[in-house]
Design a protein around this motif. Structure first.
Motif, PDB file in Angstrom:
ATOM      1  N   ALA A 100       0.832  -1.201   0.000  1.00 43.39           N
ATOM      2  CA  ALA A 100       0.000   0.000   0.000  1.00 43.39           C
ATOM      3  C   ALA A 100       0.867   1.252   0.000  1.00 43.39           C
ATOM      4  O   ALA A 100       0.588   2.219  -0.706  1.00 43.39           O
ATOM      5  N   ALA A 103       2.293   1.956  -3.364  1.00 42.83           N
ATOM      6  CA  ALA A 103       1.349   2.625  -4.256  1.00 42.83           C
ATOM      7  C   ALA A 103       1.215   4.098  -3.902  1.00 42.83           C
ATOM      8  O   ALA A 103       1.288   4.976  -4.768  1.00 42.83           O
TER       9      ALA A 103
ATOM     10  N   VAL B  59      -3.592   4.078 -10.764  1.00 40.06           N
ATOM     11  CA  VAL B  59      -2.911   3.844  -9.489  1.00 40.06           C
ATOM     12  C   VAL B  59      -3.921   3.798  -8.331  1.00 40.06           C
ATOM     13  O   VAL B  59      -3.680   3.145  -7.317  1.00 40.06           O
ATOM     14  N   TRP B  60      -5.053   4.456  -8.507  1.00 37.64           N
ATOM     15  CA  TRP B  60      -6.075   4.388  -7.450  1.00 37.64           C
ATOM     16  C   TRP B  60      -6.543   2.963  -7.228  1.00 37.64           C
ATOM     17  O   TRP B  60      -6.871   2.575  -6.110  1.00 37.64           O
ATOM     18  N   THR B  63      -3.752   1.262  -5.377  1.00 31.93           N
ATOM     19  CA  THR B  63      -3.744   1.723  -3.991  1.00 31.93           C
ATOM     20  C   THR B  63      -4.888   1.085  -3.207  1.00 31.93           C
ATOM     21  O   THR B  63      -4.692   0.621  -2.077  1.00 31.93           O
ATOM     22  N   ALA B  67      -4.240  -1.247  -0.157  1.00 31.21           N
ATOM     23  CA  ALA B  67      -4.778  -0.837   1.139  1.00 31.21           C
ATOM     24  C   ALA B  67      -5.710  -1.909   1.691  1.00 31.21           C
ATOM     25  O   ALA B  67      -5.774  -2.146   2.904  1.00 31.21           O
ATOM     26  N   MET B 306      -0.654   2.342   9.175  1.00 31.53           N
ATOM     27  CA  MET B 306      -1.201   2.684   7.858  1.00 31.53           C
ATOM     28  C   MET B 306      -1.976   4.001   7.902  1.00 31.53           C
ATOM     29  O   MET B 306      -1.971   4.763   6.929  1.00 31.53           O
ATOM     30  N   VAL B 309       0.658   6.775   7.891  1.00 29.28           N
ATOM     31  CA  VAL B 309       1.289   6.861   6.579  1.00 29.28           C
ATOM     32  C   VAL B 309       0.333   7.494   5.571  1.00 29.28           C
ATOM     33  O   VAL B 309       0.712   8.379   4.796  1.00 29.28           O
ATOM     34  N   THR B 310      -0.923   7.066   5.604  1.00 31.67           N
ATOM     35  CA  THR B 310      -1.893   7.583   4.642  1.00 31.67           C
ATOM     36  C   THR B 310      -2.171   9.064   4.882  1.00 31.67           C
ATOM     37  O   THR B 310      -2.286   9.838   3.933  1.00 31.67           O
ATOM     38  N   LEU B 313       0.912  10.773   3.335  1.00 28.41           N
ATOM     39  CA  LEU B 313       1.216  10.589   1.915  1.00 28.41           C
ATOM     40  C   LEU B 313       0.058  10.942   0.987  1.00 28.41           C
ATOM     41  O   LEU B 313       0.274  11.499  -0.089  1.00 28.41           O
ATOM     42  N   LEU B 314      -1.168  10.618   1.395  1.00 33.38           N
ATOM     43  CA  LEU B 314      -2.282  10.832   0.465  1.00 33.38           C
ATOM     44  C   LEU B 314      -2.486  12.317   0.131  1.00 33.38           C
ATOM     45  O   LEU B 314      -2.654  12.649  -1.047  1.00 33.38           O
ATOM     46  N   TYR B 320      -0.057  16.880  -5.947  1.00 36.82           N
ATOM     47  CA  TYR B 320       0.537  16.901  -7.284  1.00 36.82           C
ATOM     48  C   TYR B 320      -0.350  16.236  -8.324  1.00 36.82           C
ATOM     49  O   TYR B 320      -0.307  16.565  -9.505  1.00 36.82           O
ATOM     50  N   PHE B 321      -1.185  15.323  -7.852  1.00 36.10           N
ATOM     51  CA  PHE B 321      -2.147  14.678  -8.749  1.00 36.10           C
ATOM     52  C   PHE B 321      -3.086  15.737  -9.334  1.00 36.10           C
ATOM     53  O   PHE B 321      -3.329  15.775 -10.544  1.00 36.10           O
TER      54      PHE B 321
END
Lengths: 474, 337
Positions: A100, A103, B59-60, B63, B67, B306, B309-310, B313-314, B320-321
Motif C-alpha cells: 500500500a 502505491a 494507481v487508485w 492503492t 490498502a 497505515m 502513513v496515509t 502521503l495521500l 501533485y495529482f
C-alpha cells in the motif's frame, strides 16, 4: 502426464512466469529513467540540443518499457490474493502495508510525473522539465525499496510475532521490518542491477547503430553515457552482491551451499569450484575444476574457514523444523544461475572498460573495432539474463518456504483455486506475454530504425503536439 | 469493532470511490473512441484528453487493492481468490488497455493503429463491467466456508453470473461511459463536445430504466433493504437524483454539473455497497460464516501505522495529482486531417 501437474505446480509456474516477465521491464525502466534523466540534465547544464534529442530518443524506449512494466505489475498485486490466499491471510498484517505504501508513495509519483514529463517538453523551462524525469526515477526507486521490504521479510522475517489465536503473523515492530538487514543488502544489489541493465541496454542499442554506421556523434555519446552508468552500477552491484552473499551464508546456509554445489562440509581452507557436475540423487559432484582458497576468500574474505555442506545444513534444518519437509533446494539451478550471474557481471565490467577505452575522445577507434561493436550489441541482452538468474537463486533458494522458517509454499496456495483455472490463466498469460514482449521489442527496433531525427512524436498518437498553440481554440 | 477498523472500512470506500470517479471517466473515454468518435482523428483527440492522466488514475485501483491487503487481509484474500476468473478478466482488460496508448503511438500503419485502438476500447469496457459484476456479486449471500478461520469463498458460476451481477456490470459500464462523455464535454472543443452532450442526454433515459431495475434487483437478491432500510433507500434516491442532475446538465449544457452528477452516481454506488455490507465484508449464505469487519482486519498496530502513513502521503499525492490536471486544463481541439 498432464494430470501429474497439480495446482501447486501450476501456481508456482504462474508466479515464476509473471514475475520473471515483469522483472525484464522493471530494472530496465528504473535504469532507463536514470539514463534519460542524466541525459536531460546534461542538456540543462551544457545547453547542447543534442542531449535533449538524446533524452527524447532514449525516453521513447523508456516509455515502451514502462508501459509493459506497469501492466505486468498489476498482476503481481492481484496474484497474491488470487493464487496465494492462505499466504495472504498468514502474511497480511505485514505484507500488505509495504504494498500500500509503495502505491501511495511511489506509484502516484511515477505515474503522475511521467504524464507531466511526456507532454510538457515545450511548456516548462528545461530545468523544471528535467525535475519531472528525476521525480519519475525517484518514484521507481522508492517502489523498489517497498516491494523489496516485503520480499526481505519473506527471506528473513523481523519485527513480528505469531498470533497465538490465529497462528498468523502479527506486526510487532514496524521499524524492524524496514530496517531488516536483508533489505539493505538486497535493495542496493537490485537497484544497481537495474542501472546496469539500462546502461548496457543503451550502450548495446547504440553499438548496433554504430555498427550500421549511423549518426556517429550521437550514438557514441549515448554509448559512453550508457557504459559509464553500466560500469559504475555493475561494480557496485557486485560489491553489494558480495555483502549479500556473506549475509546469506549465515542466514540461509542451504541457499549458499547450493549456489556453490557443496554437499559435504568443505575442508579449511575451502576451494571454490568453477564448474562441476552435480548428482542430486547421490549427493555427489564430479569433474570439479577447483580454485584453492577462493571459497574461503569469497565467503569470509579470509584465507581460511570452511563452509557447511547441504547434508549438514539439512540435518540442522530437520532438527529445527521437523523431518517432514524436504529442505534441499534446486541445486543445479542455483549453482549454474550463480555462475551466470557472477561471471556475467564480470564480463559486463570488462566489456564496459573496453568500450569506454576505445571510444575515448582523444583516440576514438570504436567505429573500426567491429568485433567490439558486435560484442557490445550482444551484451545488451546479458543483464536481463543475469537479473533473472539472481531472482532464481533468491526465490528458489528459499525452498520450501514462502516465509523463511515460518510458512511453506505448499501451505500458501489458495484452497479454492482449481487446476482448470490455473491452466487457463497460465496459458493465457503465456500467450499475452509473448505478444507484449514481441511487440515491445519490435517497436523498440522501429524507434532505433527511425533514429533520433525522426519527428515521431509519441504523444500517444497525437501527431502534432496537442499543446501547441494551433491545437487550442482559445 | 474498533474505531480504526471502521476508519479503514471508510477509507477503502473512499479509495474505491476515487478509483471509480477517476478511472471511470478514463474508461468512458476509452469506450467513446468507438461509441462517439467517427474517425481516427476524433479517436486521437479523445485519447489526448486522458493521455497524461490514465496511468495516475489507474494507481487508485492499485492503492485500493494494496490498502485492502494491508487493512483487511482476510477480505482481500477471500475476495480475490473467490472471484478468480473475474479478477483475471479485469487484469486482461487492464493489460491490453495499458499498453494500447504507447503501442498505438508507435504503430506505423492504419491497421496497426486500429488494433491498439480496439485494445483500448475492449480494455475500457471489460474492467468496469467485470468490476461491476464483482461488486454486485458480493452484495449477495455467498457460499463461504470457515475452513479454520480462512473464510474461503467457493463461488459457483451462478454466484458470479446472475441477473443482479449482469445488470450491475451493465450499470457500472454505462455510468463510466456517461462519466466519460461528461469528461469529454469538459475537455474538448468542436463537434465531439456537442455530440457527447446529446448522447449523454439520450443515455440518461436508459440509465433511469437501469437504475429502476437495479433497485428492484437489490431488493430481491440482497438483504440491504431489510438490514438498512433507511440508509439504503436514501442512497438509492440520491443515485437517481445524481442521474437527474447529470441529465439536467446535459439538457441545459452545463458541463461541470453533468460531470459532478455522473461522478456522484459512481461514488454513491460504491457507497451503497459499502453501506449495505457493513458490518460484514463478505456475506455468507449461512450468516454464521459471514466474514465480518472485526474478524477480517489487520492488527491495531498495522492499522494505526497505515493511518499515519496515509494521512501524510495521500494529501501530498493528491496535491501533485490535482496539479497535473491544472497543468493540462486546456481543451483539446479537433485534429486537422
Amino acid at each position: 502426464m498432464l494430470f501429474a501437474i497439480d495446482v501447486l505446480d501450476l501456481a508456482r509456474f504462474q508466479f515464476a512466469m509473471t514475475t520473471v516477465f515483469h522483472f525484464f521491464f522493471v530494472p530496465f525502466s528504473i535504469g532507463m529513467a536514470l539514463v534519460t534523466a542524466i541525459m536531460e540534465t546534461l542538456f540543462v547544464f551544457k545547453k547542447d540540443e543534442m542531449y535533449k534529442k538524446m533524452a527524447k530518443f532514449w525516453g521513447k524506449i523508456f516509455l515502451l518499457s514502462f508501459a509493459v512494466g506497469v501492466v505486468t505489475g498489476i498482476i503481481q498485486e492481484f496474484q497474491f490474493g488470487m493464487n496465494w490466499s492462505d499466504y495472504s491471510r498468514f502474511m497480511g498484517d505485514i505484507f500488505g502495508a509495504p504494498l500500500a505504501i509503495e502505491a501511495l508513495l511511489a506509484f502516484f509519483l511515477e505515474s503522475t510525473f511521467i504524464g507531466l514529463w511526456m507532454f510538457t517538453w515545450d511548456r516548462f523551462k528545461p530545468a523544471l522539465h528535467a525535475v519531472m524525469i528525476w521525480l519519475v526515477w525517484l518514484g521507481t526507486t522508492l517502489s523498489a525499496i517497498w516491494i523489496l521490504a516485503a520480499n526481505a521479510f519473506m527471506q528473513h522475517p523481523t519485527g513480528f510475532a505469531i498470533n497465538s489465536e490465529t497462528g498468523r503473523v502479527k506486526l510487532v515492530d514496524f521499524m524492524a521490518v524496514i530496517t531488516n538487514p536483508q533489505l539493505w543488502v538486497e535493495f542496493p544489489h537490485v537497484i544497481f542491477g537495474a542501472f546496469t541493465t539500462a546502461g548496457f541496454a543503451v550502450a548495446g542499442m547504440a553499438a548496433w547503430q554504430l555498427w550500421k554506421k549511423r549518426d556517429a556523434v550521437f550514438y557514441t555519446k549515448s554509448l559512453r553515457i550508457g557504459l559509464w552508468v553500466g560500469l559504475v552500477a555493475v561494480v557496485a552491484a557486485m560489491g553489494m552482491g558480495d555483502l549479500q552473499t556473506r549475509f546469506i551464508i549465515k542466514d540461509q546456509p542451504m541457499k549458499f551451499a547450493a549456489t556453490e554445489g557443496i554437499y559435504k562440509d568443505t575442508g579449511d581452507p575451502a576451494a571454490w569450484s568453477l564448474v562441476e557436475l552435480i548428482d542430486t540423487e547421490d549427493h555427489t559432484t564430479k569433474a570439479d575444476i577447483e580454485v584453492p582458497y577462493l571459497l574461503s576468500i569469497l565467503s569470509y574474505h579470509k584465507l581460511h574457514g570452511s563452509v557447511k555442506g547441504m547434508d549438514t545444513v539439512n540435518k540442522e534444518l530437520e532438527a529445527k523444523y521437523g523431518k517432514d519437509k524436504n529442505y534441499y533446494v534446486p541445486v543445479k539451478t542455483l549453482f549454474w544461475s550463480f555462475r551466470v550471474m557472477a561471471g556475467g557481471g564480470m564480463l559486463l565490467a570488462l566489456v564496459a572498460v573496453l568500450g569506454l577505452f576505445f571510444s575515448r575522445a582523444k583516440n576514438n577507434s570504436l567505429a573500426r573495432k567491429r568485433w567490439l561493436l558486435v560484442t557490445l550489441g550482444l551484451t545488451l541482452w546479458l543483464p536481463f539474463i543475469i537479473n533473472t538468474c539472481g531472482w532464481l537463486i533468491t526465490e528458489l533458494g528459499r525452498y520450501p518456504w514462502t516465509v523463511y522458517g515460518l510458512y511453506t509454499i505448499a501451505d500458501s496456495i489458495s484452497p479454492t483455486t482449481t487446476a482448470g483455472q490455473l491452466w487457463f490463466t497460465d496459458i493465457t498469460y503465456f500467450l499475452i506475454f509473448s505478444l507484449l514482449g514481441g511487440v515491445m521489442i519490435y517497436y523498440c527496433r522501429r524507434v532505433l530504425f527511425h533514429g533520433p531525427d525522426a519527428d515521431l512524436d509519441t504523444n500517444y498518437g497525437v501527431s502534432a503536439d496537442p499543446f501547441a498553440k494551433e491545437a487550442f481554440v482559445k | 469493532m474498533s474505531g480504526l477498523q471502521l476508519l479503514w472500512f471508510i477509507l477503502l470506500a473512499v479509495l474505491f470511490i476515487g478509483f471509480f470517479f477517476l478511472e471511470g471517466f478514463d474508461f468512458g473515454v476509452g469506450m467513446a473512441t468507438r461509441v462517439l468518435a467517427r474517425d481516427e482523428n476524433e479517436r486521437t483527440q479523445l485519447v489526448a484528453t486522458i493521455g497524461p492522466h490514465w496511468d495516475g488514475n489507474e494507481v487508485w485501483l492499485i492503492t485500493a487493492g494494496g490498502a485492502m491487503f494491508a487493512s483487511y487481509p482476510l477480505w482481500y484474500a477471500s475476495l480475490f481468490s473467490g472471484f478468480y476468473i473475474l479478477f483475471f478478466l479485469v487484469l486482461l482488460g487492464l493489460i491490453v488497455r495499458g499498453v494500447s496508448f504507447e503501442f498505438a503511438a508507435h504503430a506505423e500503419t492504419p491497421r496497426g493503429r486500429s488494433i491498439w485502438r480496439w485494445a483500448l476500447f475492449i480494455g475500457s469496457v471489460v474492467p468496469p463491467f467485470v468490476l461491476g459484476m464483482i461488486f454486485t456479486a458480493i452484495m449477495q449471500p455467498l457460499p463461504i466456508a470457515n475452513d479454520n478461520g480462512a473464510y474461503n469463498v467457493y463461488a459457483t458460476f451462478g454466484d458470479q453470473v446472475n441477473l443482479l451481477t449482469v445488470v450491475g456490470g451493465v450499470a457500472v459500464t454505462l455510468l463510466c461511459l456517461m462519466h466519460g462523455l461528461n469528461f469529454i464535454r469538459l475537455k474538448t472543443t468542436g463537434p465531439l463536445r456537442d455530440r457527447a452532450r446529446r448522447l449523454n442526454a439520450k443515455l440518461a433515459w436508459v440509465l433511469y430504466a437501469g437504475e429502476a431495475v437495479f433497485a428492484v434487483l437489490v431488493f430481491v437478491f440482497t438483504d440491504f433493504f431489510q438490514k438498512r432500510p433507511v440508509s439504503t433507500s436514501l442512497i438509492v434516491i440520491l443515485i437517481v437524483c445524481a442521474a437527474v442532475v447529470m441529465h439536467v446538465g446535459a439538457l441545459k449544457n452545463k458541463e461541470l454539473l453533468s460531470f459532478i452528477g455522473s461522478g456522484l452516481s459512481l461514488a454513491l454506488v460504491v457507497g451503497l455497497i459499502f453501506n449495505g455490507l457493513f458490518p460484514r465484508v463478505l456475506i455468507g449464505v449461512d450468516p454464521a460464516n459471514s466474514l465480518l469487519l472485526k474478524n477480517a482486519s489487520a492488527s491495531p498496530l498495522t492499522l494505526s501505522i497505515m493511518t499515519g502513513v496515509t494521512c501524510v502521503l495521500l494529501p501530498i499525492a493528491l496535491a501533485y495529482f490535482i496539479w497535473a490536471y491544472v497543468v493540462f486544463h486546456k481543451r483539446i481541439a479537433p485534429l486537422n486531417s
